[in-house]
Motif scaffolding. Structure first.
Motif, PDB file in Angstrom:
ATOM      1  N   TYR A 179      61.954 -72.599 -20.130  1.00 37.08           N
ATOM      2  CA  TYR A 179      60.980 -71.831 -20.897  1.00 37.08           C
ATOM      3  C   TYR A 179      59.815 -71.445 -19.989  1.00 37.08           C
ATOM      4  CZ  TYR A 179      63.571 -74.218 -24.547  1.00 37.08           C
ATOM      5  OH  TYR A 179      64.589 -74.708 -25.332  1.00 37.08           O
ATOM      6  N   ALA A 180      59.110 -70.385 -20.343  1.00 37.94           N
ATOM      7  CA  ALA A 180      57.932 -69.988 -19.566  1.00 37.94           C
ATOM      8  C   ALA A 180      56.931 -69.276 -20.461  1.00 37.94           C
ATOM      9  CB  ALA A 180      58.331 -69.089 -18.403  1.00 37.94           C
ATOM     10  N   ARG A 181      55.666 -69.429 -20.107  1.00 41.31           N
ATOM     11  CA  ARG A 181      54.579 -68.695 -20.765  1.00 41.31           C
ATOM     12  C   ARG A 181      53.655 -68.139 -19.700  1.00 41.31           C
ATOM     13  NH1 ARG A 181      53.001 -72.203 -25.928  1.00 41.31           N
ATOM     14  NH2 ARG A 181      54.718 -71.534 -27.239  1.00 41.31           N
ATOM     15  N   ALA A 182      53.158 -66.937 -19.972  1.00 36.01           N
ATOM     16  CA  ALA A 182      52.236 -66.264 -19.050  1.00 36.01           C
ATOM     17  C   ALA A 182      50.836 -66.291 -19.630  1.00 36.01           C
ATOM     18  CB  ALA A 182      52.687 -64.825 -18.822  1.00 36.01           C
ATOM     19  N   ASP A 183      49.870 -66.457 -18.748  1.00 37.67           N
ATOM     20  CA  ASP A 183      48.455 -66.428 -19.104  1.00 37.67           C
ATOM     21  C   ASP A 183      47.820 -65.281 -18.320  1.00 37.67           C
ATOM     22  OD1 ASP A 183      45.836 -67.001 -19.858  1.00 37.67           O
ATOM     23  OD2 ASP A 183      45.631 -68.637 -18.405  1.00 37.67           O
ATOM     24  N   LEU A 184      47.324 -64.282 -19.039  1.00 45.62           N
ATOM     25  CA  LEU A 184      46.660 -63.158 -18.378  1.00 45.62           C
ATOM     26  C   LEU A 184      45.240 -63.596 -18.063  1.00 45.62           C
ATOM     27  CD1 LEU A 184      47.897 -60.178 -20.602  1.00 45.62           C
ATOM     28  CD2 LEU A 184      48.981 -61.217 -18.608  1.00 45.62           C
ATOM     29  N   ARG A 185      45.005 -63.973 -16.805  1.00 47.34           N
ATOM     30  CA  ARG A 185      43.700 -64.505 -16.415  1.00 47.34           C
ATOM     31  C   ARG A 185      42.629 -63.432 -16.380  1.00 47.34           C
ATOM     32  NH1 ARG A 185      43.988 -69.901 -14.421  1.00 47.34           N
ATOM     33  NH2 ARG A 185      45.663 -70.743 -15.680  1.00 47.34           N
ATOM     34  N   LYS A 186      42.986 -62.256 -15.839  1.00 50.06           N
ATOM     35  CA  LYS A 186      42.035 -61.142 -15.811  1.00 50.06           C
ATOM     36  C   LYS A 186      42.837 -59.855 -15.795  1.00 50.06           C
ATOM     37  CE  LYS A 186      38.035 -59.204 -13.340  1.00 50.06           C
ATOM     38  NZ  LYS A 186      38.032 -58.053 -14.141  1.00 50.06           N
ATOM     39  N   VAL A 187      42.478 -58.966 -16.712  1.00 48.41           N
ATOM     40  CA  VAL A 187      43.119 -57.654 -16.771  1.00 48.41           C
ATOM     41  C   VAL A 187      42.039 -56.609 -16.597  1.00 48.41           C
ATOM     42  CG1 VAL A 187      44.501 -56.055 -18.139  1.00 48.41           C
ATOM     43  CG2 VAL A 187      44.932 -58.514 -18.297  1.00 48.41           C
ATOM     44  N   GLY A 188      42.100 -55.926 -15.477  1.00 49.56           N
ATOM     45  CA  GLY A 188      41.147 -54.856 -15.204  1.00 49.56           C
ATOM     46  C   GLY A 188      41.744 -53.503 -15.541  1.00 49.56           C
ATOM     47  N   TRP A 226      58.920 -74.526 -17.635  1.00 45.54           N
ATOM     48  CA  TRP A 226      59.227 -75.928 -17.882  1.00 45.54           C
ATOM     49  C   TRP A 226      60.589 -76.023 -18.548  1.00 45.54           C
ATOM     50  CZ3 TRP A 226      56.230 -72.941 -20.985  1.00 45.54           C
ATOM     51  CH2 TRP A 226      56.514 -72.936 -22.354  1.00 45.54           C
ATOM     52  N   GLN A 227      61.092 -77.251 -18.634  1.00 46.58           N
ATOM     53  CA  GLN A 227      62.369 -77.463 -19.297  1.00 46.58           C
ATOM     54  C   GLN A 227      62.214 -78.422 -20.477  1.00 46.58           C
ATOM     55  OE1 GLN A 227      64.895 -78.235 -15.792  1.00 46.58           O
ATOM     56  NE2 GLN A 227      65.795 -76.217 -16.168  1.00 46.58           N
ATOM     57  N   GLU A 228      62.084 -79.693 -20.220  1.00 47.64           N
ATOM     58  CA  GLU A 228      62.019 -80.654 -21.319  1.00 47.64           C
ATOM     59  C   GLU A 228      60.635 -80.770 -21.936  1.00 47.64           C
ATOM     60  OE1 GLU A 228      63.633 -84.153 -19.561  1.00 47.64           O
ATOM     61  OE2 GLU A 228      65.697 -83.483 -19.840  1.00 47.64           O
ATOM     62  N   ALA A 229      59.603 -80.689 -21.113  1.00 46.81           N
ATOM     63  CA  ALA A 229      58.239 -80.873 -21.615  1.00 46.81           C
ATOM     64  C   ALA A 229      57.314 -79.871 -20.944  1.00 46.81           C
ATOM     65  CB  ALA A 229      57.759 -82.299 -21.335  1.00 46.81           C
ATOM     66  N   ARG A 230      56.510 -79.206 -21.755  1.00 46.28           N
ATOM     67  CA  ARG A 230      55.604 -78.187 -21.215  1.00 46.28           C
ATOM     68  C   ARG A 230      54.589 -78.787 -20.239  1.00 46.28           C
ATOM     69  NH1 ARG A 230      51.913 -73.753 -24.433  1.00 46.28           N
ATOM     70  NH2 ARG A 230      51.408 -72.574 -22.562  1.00 46.28           N
TER      71      ARG A 230
END
Length: 138
Positions: free
Chosen positions: A97-106, A117-121
């Motif tokens: 699994y994966a999640r993206a965090d947009l830190r800064k969008v100009g 991650w697989q078993e635990a985030r």
């Protein structure tokens, strides 16, 4: 189907490599989670077996682009400027699994962090930091 879900579905359909990986994504509230089901053709080391590092990197890059496609809709896909990947532990033969965090969008560039991650985030197998060139529709 929500507008974000429509944007995400269009993005996932546009990239042949996403189909090769078998990647899907789910939206719950304001969070998108990318899913990479395990498949034998994704294995890089058959002795462990472990996912190929390039598969993990590509999965995280596609996760970043998918998040941008929802948050910054455009007729054209953003282009990768650079990415740095930290491989933290082996990607085992199981769903990732994966999640993206947009830190800064100009106006022109987005700074994105992704964790997989697989078993635990809280035990990521890899992390990506990247910069993406946003295209203007005008």
């Amino acid at each position: 189907m929500s507008e974000a879900a429509d944007q995400l579905a269009r993005f996932l359909e546009r990239a042949p490599y996403i189909r090769f990986l078998g990647m899907t994504a789910e939206i719950a509230g304001d969070e998108m989670t990318a899913v990479l089901p395990f498949s034998e053709h994704l294995v890089g080391n058959i002795n462990i077996p472990a996912l190929h590092g390039g598969v993990i990197g590509a999965f995280m890059e596609m996760t970043a682009l998918a998040q941008l496609s929802i948050s910054e809709p455009s007729k054209r896909l953003p282009k990768t400027i650079d990415i740095t990947i930290e491989y933290l532990r082996p990607g085992r033969a199981q769903t990732t699994y994966a999640r993206a965090d947009l830190r800064k969008v100009g106006r022109r560039v987005a700074n994105v962090h992704v964790e997989a991650w697989q078993e635990a985030r809280d035990a990521p197998i890899a992390a990506l930091r990247g910069h993406f060139l946003l295209s203007s529709d005008g």
